[in-house]
Design a protein around this motif. Structure first.
Motif, PDB file in Angstrom:
ATOM      1  N   VAL A   1       7.809   5.394  -2.681  1.00  0.00           N
ATOM      2  CA  VAL A   1       6.521   5.517  -3.338  1.00  0.00           C
ATOM      3  C   VAL A   1       6.477   4.519  -4.486  1.00  0.00           C
TER       4      VAL A   1
ATOM      5  N   GLU B   1       5.173   4.677   2.141  1.00  0.00           N
ATOM      6  CA  GLU B   1       5.526   6.009   2.639  1.00  0.00           C
ATOM      7  C   GLU B   1       6.232   5.923   3.980  1.00  0.00           C
ATOM      8  N   ASP B   2       5.789   5.012   4.828  1.00  0.00           N
ATOM      9  CA  ASP B   2       6.441   4.817   6.125  1.00  0.00           C
ATOM     10  C   ASP B   2       7.898   4.409   5.960  1.00  0.00           C
TER      11      ASP B   2
ATOM     12  N   SER C   1       0.831  -1.200   0.000  1.00  0.00           N
ATOM     13  CA  SER C   1       0.000   0.000   0.000  1.00  0.00           C
ATOM     14  C   SER C   1       0.870   1.257   0.000  1.00  0.00           C
ATOM     15  N   ALA C   2       0.255   2.357  -0.426  1.00  0.00           N
ATOM     16  CA  ALA C   2       0.968   3.641  -0.430  1.00  0.00           C
ATOM     17  C   ALA C   2       1.403   4.020   0.983  1.00  0.00           C
ATOM     18  N   GLU C   3       0.564   3.728   1.964  1.00  0.00           N
ATOM     19  CA  GLU C   3       0.884   4.074   3.348  1.00  0.00           C
ATOM     20  C   GLU C   3       2.092   3.287   3.842  1.00  0.00           C
ATOM     21  N   GLU C   4       2.121   1.993   3.524  1.00  0.00           N
ATOM     22  CA  GLU C   4       3.240   1.157   3.964  1.00  0.00           C
ATOM     23  C   GLU C   4       4.542   1.624   3.323  1.00  0.00           C
TER      24      GLU C   4
END
Length: 232
Positions: A206, A201-202, A196-199
């Motif tokens: 990207v 980004e952390d 995912s984008a969130e994973e």
């Protein structure tokens, strides 16, 4: 047992049946522009791979057709995927854990941009890849035998790093940080959908692009990841 001698016609037929036909590519600056030439050098590689596989178990006990549809097909789709990315005109690429040259060696029959370094620690597999490269005469493609962290500085930084099961992807992002140009890409070949984008980004990255395709009866994916660079 009779010697296996795979022909260019065999490769053209297998590619057509796979749904990814070989095609002429006049845009290439050097190397193999015609589909017939691409098929010829792929036939060289596959013939050598099947022959050496009998004693070295490079890809398991498979027929050449099974190897093509389960493994070589990755390289054909990967060429399309790399052509879709906004890479530098003359990229430096590292193929980590290159093994017996999959996907890198068949890839270079179709995609010949820049310098391509196959990185493999195991001696026997490195010898096999060098033998294949001499036979196929692939442009600007070489083998570095040794651990990836020992890649010569003259080959760095890379614009593109490819990984097929070299190490878990989260560990890979950290491992290649000093090898990769800040604007470079990491392309991962996976059996899983992209994170995912969130994973990402952390982890400071990207997802630039992804691709889904079928290899035999299985679905495979490519992910292109880029580092998040803070604005100046």
């Amino acid at each position: 047992m009779a010697e296996i001698n795979i022909s260019a016609a065999d490769i053209l037929g297998a590619a057509a049946r796979s749904g990814r036909k070989l095609k002429d590519d006049p845009a290439q600056d050097e190397g193999f522009k015609a589909a017939a030439d691409q098929a010829r050098v792929l036939a060289y590689y596959l013939t050598l791979l099947v022959k050496w596989n009998k004693s070295m178990n490079l890809v398991g006990p498979q027929s050449w057709e099974q190897v093509f549809h389960s493994l070589i097909i990755d390289s054909l789709h990967l060429a399309d995927f790399l052509n879709s990315l906004d890479l530098p005109e003359d990229p430096v690429s590292l193929d980590l854990g290159a093994g017996s040259g999959l996907p890198g060696i068949p890839l270079r029959a179709l995609w010949q941009a820049g310098d391509y370094h196959l990185v493999e620690a195991r001696q026997k597999r490195s010898i096999f890849m060098r033998t294949a490269l001499r036979m196929m005469k692939l442009p600007r493609t070489d083998v570095f035998q040794g651990r990836a962290e020992k890649i010569p500085q003259k080959n760095l930084p890379a614009d593109l790093i490819l990984s097929k099961a070299f190490m878990p992807w989260k560990e890979l992002l950290v491992f290649v940080k000093t090898m990769l140009d800040p604007q470079g890409r990491i392309v991962i070949l996976s059996n899983d959908t992209p994170p995912s984008a969130e994973e990402l980004e952390d982890l400071g990255h990207v997802l630039e692009s992804s691709m889904k395709y079928k290899a035999g009866e299985k679905v495979h994916y490519f992910w292109s990841l880029r580092r998040i660079v803070a604005a100046e």
